[in-house]
Design a protein around this motif. Structure first.
Motif, PDB file in Angstrom:
ATOM      1  N   SER A 208      -5.582   4.904   1.104  1.00 22.68           N
ATOM      2  CA  SER A 208      -4.775   4.203   0.110  1.00 22.68           C
ATOM      3  C   SER A 208      -3.636   5.116  -0.351  1.00 22.68           C
ATOM      4  N   LEU A 209      -2.609   4.507  -0.923  1.00 18.70           N
ATOM      5  CA  LEU A 209      -1.477   5.250  -1.503  1.00 18.70           C
ATOM      6  C   LEU A 209      -0.776   6.168  -0.491  1.00 18.70           C
ATOM      7  N   ASN A 210      -0.512   5.655   0.708  1.00 12.81           N
ATOM      8  CA  ASN A 210       0.118   6.475   1.749  1.00 12.81           C
ATOM      9  C   ASN A 210       1.439   5.934   2.278  1.00 12.81           C
ATOM     10  N   LYS A 211       1.954   4.868   1.709  1.00 16.57           N
ATOM     11  CA  LYS A 211       3.224   4.271   2.133  1.00 16.57           C
ATOM     12  C   LYS A 211       3.212   3.816   3.591  1.00 16.57           C
ATOM     13  N   LEU A 212       2.040   3.448   4.088  1.00 20.61           N
ATOM     14  CA  LEU A 212       1.941   2.942   5.460  1.00 20.61           C
ATOM     15  C   LEU A 212       2.556   1.550   5.532  1.00 20.61           C
ATOM     16  N   THR A 213       3.342   1.295   6.580  1.00 24.14           N
ATOM     17  CA  THR A 213       3.912  -0.042   6.773  1.00 24.14           C
ATOM     18  C   THR A 213       3.199  -0.770   7.910  1.00 24.14           C
ATOM     19  N   LYS A 214       2.622  -0.018   8.824  1.00 25.08           N
ATOM     20  CA  LYS A 214       1.899  -0.576   9.962  1.00 25.08           C
ATOM     21  C   LYS A 214       0.625   0.238  10.126  1.00 25.08           C
ATOM     22  N   PHE A 215      -0.504  -0.476  10.305  1.00 26.40           N
ATOM     23  CA  PHE A 215      -1.742   0.272  10.511  1.00 26.40           C
ATOM     24  C   PHE A 215      -1.677   0.909  11.899  1.00 26.40           C
ATOM     25  N   PRO A 216      -1.738   2.243  11.978  1.00 30.02           N
ATOM     26  CA  PRO A 216      -1.568   2.935  13.263  1.00 30.02           C
ATOM     27  C   PRO A 216      -2.833   2.941  14.114  1.00 30.02           C
ATOM     28  N   ASP A 217      -2.664   3.175  15.387  1.00 29.22           N
ATOM     29  CA  ASP A 217      -3.800   3.307  16.297  1.00 29.22           C
ATOM     30  C   ASP A 217      -4.345   4.723  16.125  1.00 29.22           C
ATOM     31  N   ILE A 218      -5.414   4.841  15.351  1.00 24.71           N
ATOM     32  CA  ILE A 218      -5.971   6.163  15.032  1.00 24.71           C
ATOM     33  C   ILE A 218      -7.325   6.397  15.705  1.00 24.71           C
ATOM     34  N   GLY A 219      -7.691   5.501  16.634  1.00 28.13           N
ATOM     35  CA  GLY A 219      -8.963   5.648  17.330  1.00 28.13           C
ATOM     36  C   GLY A 219     -10.125   4.987  16.614  1.00 28.13           C
ATOM     37  N   LEU A 220      -9.830   3.923  15.870  1.00 27.77           N
ATOM     38  CA  LEU A 220     -10.868   3.210  15.116  1.00 27.77           C
ATOM     39  C   LEU A 220     -12.045   2.775  15.985  1.00 27.77           C
ATOM     40  N   GLU A 221     -11.756   2.379  17.216  1.00 26.73           N
ATOM     41  CA  GLU A 221     -12.820   1.858  18.091  1.00 26.73           C
ATOM     42  C   GLU A 221     -13.922   2.886  18.349  1.00 26.73           C
ATOM     43  N   LYS A 222     -13.622   4.159  18.151  1.00 25.49           N
ATOM     44  CA  LYS A 222     -14.619   5.221  18.350  1.00 25.49           C
ATOM     45  C   LYS A 222     -15.485   5.437  17.097  1.00 25.49           C
ATOM     46  N   MET A 223     -15.041   4.883  15.951  1.00 24.40           N
ATOM     47  CA  MET A 223     -15.748   5.078  14.686  1.00 24.40           C
ATOM     48  C   MET A 223     -16.766   3.957  14.488  1.00 24.40           C
TER      49      MET A 223
ATOM     50  N   CYS B 287     -16.684   1.108   5.422  1.00 28.37           N
ATOM     51  CA  CYS B 287     -15.797   0.869   4.290  1.00 28.37           C
ATOM     52  C   CYS B 287     -14.409   1.444   4.586  1.00 28.37           C
ATOM     53  N   ILE B 288     -13.390   0.593   4.448  1.00 26.75           N
ATOM     54  CA  ILE B 288     -12.004   1.030   4.650  1.00 26.75           C
ATOM     55  C   ILE B 288     -11.188   0.623   3.430  1.00 26.75           C
ATOM     56  N   ASP B 289     -10.454   1.581   2.871  1.00 20.86           N
ATOM     57  CA  ASP B 289      -9.558   1.310   1.748  1.00 20.86           C
ATOM     58  C   ASP B 289      -8.123   1.589   2.182  1.00 20.86           C
ATOM     59  N   LEU B 290      -7.348   0.517   2.271  1.00 22.86           N
ATOM     60  CA  LEU B 290      -5.929   0.616   2.638  1.00 22.86           C
ATOM     61  C   LEU B 290      -5.048   0.087   1.506  1.00 22.86           C
ATOM     62  N   SER B 291      -5.586   0.079   0.307  1.00 22.05           N
ATOM     63  CA  SER B 291      -4.853  -0.496  -0.823  1.00 22.05           C
ATOM     64  C   SER B 291      -3.625   0.341  -1.189  1.00 22.05           C
ATOM     65  N   VAL B 292      -2.692  -0.307  -1.836  1.00 23.70           N
ATOM     66  CA  VAL B 292      -1.467   0.306  -2.358  1.00 23.70           C
ATOM     67  C   VAL B 292      -0.708   1.067  -1.271  1.00 23.70           C
ATOM     68  N   ASN B 293      -0.395   0.349  -0.212  1.00 24.08           N
ATOM     69  CA  ASN B 293       0.495   0.842   0.824  1.00 24.08           C
ATOM     70  C   ASN B 293       1.632  -0.170   0.926  1.00 24.08           C
ATOM     71  N   ASP B 294       2.384  -0.150   2.001  1.00 26.42           N
ATOM     72  CA  ASP B 294       3.440  -1.137   2.229  1.00 26.42           C
ATOM     73  C   ASP B 294       3.162  -1.891   3.522  1.00 26.42           C
ATOM     74  N   LEU B 295       1.896  -2.095   3.818  1.00 28.86           N
ATOM     75  CA  LEU B 295       1.492  -2.694   5.090  1.00 28.86           C
ATOM     76  C   LEU B 295       2.023  -4.114   5.268  1.00 28.86           C
ATOM     77  N   THR B 296       2.623  -4.336   6.447  1.00 27.09           N
ATOM     78  CA  THR B 296       3.010  -5.678   6.861  1.00 27.09           C
ATOM     79  C   THR B 296       2.336  -6.020   8.188  1.00 27.09           C
ATOM     80  N   ASP B 297       1.824  -5.013   8.884  1.00 22.41           N
ATOM     81  CA  ASP B 297       1.233  -5.198  10.209  1.00 22.41           C
ATOM     82  C   ASP B 297      -0.122  -4.498  10.271  1.00 22.41           C
ATOM     83  N   ILE B 298      -1.176  -5.288  10.427  1.00 21.65           N
ATOM     84  CA  ILE B 298      -2.522  -4.713  10.547  1.00 21.65           C
ATOM     85  C   ILE B 298      -3.180  -5.155  11.854  1.00 21.65           C
TER      86      ILE B 298
END
Length: 129
Positions: free
Chosen positions: A18-33, A38-49
């Motif tokens: 949260s609070l990272n000014k992300l506009t697009k959720f990046p490919d960070i290797g989620l499929e390996k996790m 629990c995921i918190d992406l609140s208070v960013n500028d996301l338009t693309d998830i």
């Protein structure tokens, strides 16, 4: 803003970006996790998830996407997030939500307040506390 790959964190249970000014959720290797619940992406500028929506997360139970600029949610989340219990989409730009949300068997909490919803029934439901 962007994030580094986190693919080597395969035992990660909670991810808070949260609070990272992300506009697009990046490919960070989620499929390996595979244990992520629990995921918190609140208070960013996301338009693309899209990367998040298209990743199968068997144990994801809570997702906070509040206070972003998300315009839509994919129906793919029904298959990809089968254990979802709480989804907070408060304060976004959603005009509608996929009917598949109603098919998430474990969903107990859905936050849609402060979205420009076009369906009057959804507007009334979102306004109720």
């Amino acid at each position: 803003e962007t994030l580094p790959s986190l693919a080597n964190l395969e035992h990660l249970v909670t991810l808070n970006v949260s609070l990272n000014k992300l506009t697009k959720f990046p490919d960070i290797g989620l499929e390996k996790m595979s244990k992520l619940s629990c995921i918190d992406l609140s208070v960013n500028d996301l338009t693309d998830i899209e990367v998040l929506e298209s990743t199968h997360l068997e144990h994801l139970a809570e997702l906070n996407l509040s206070r972003n600029s998300i315009p839509s949610i994919s129906s793919a989340i029904k298959e990809n997030w089968p254990s979802l219990k709480k989804l907070d989409l408060t304060d976004n730009k959603l005009k509608n939500v996929p009917v598949e949300l109603g098919d998430l068997p474990k969903l107990k909490e859905l936050g849609l307040t402060n979205n420009p919803l076009t369906d009057n029934r959804l507007k009334k439901m979102a306004a109720q506390k």
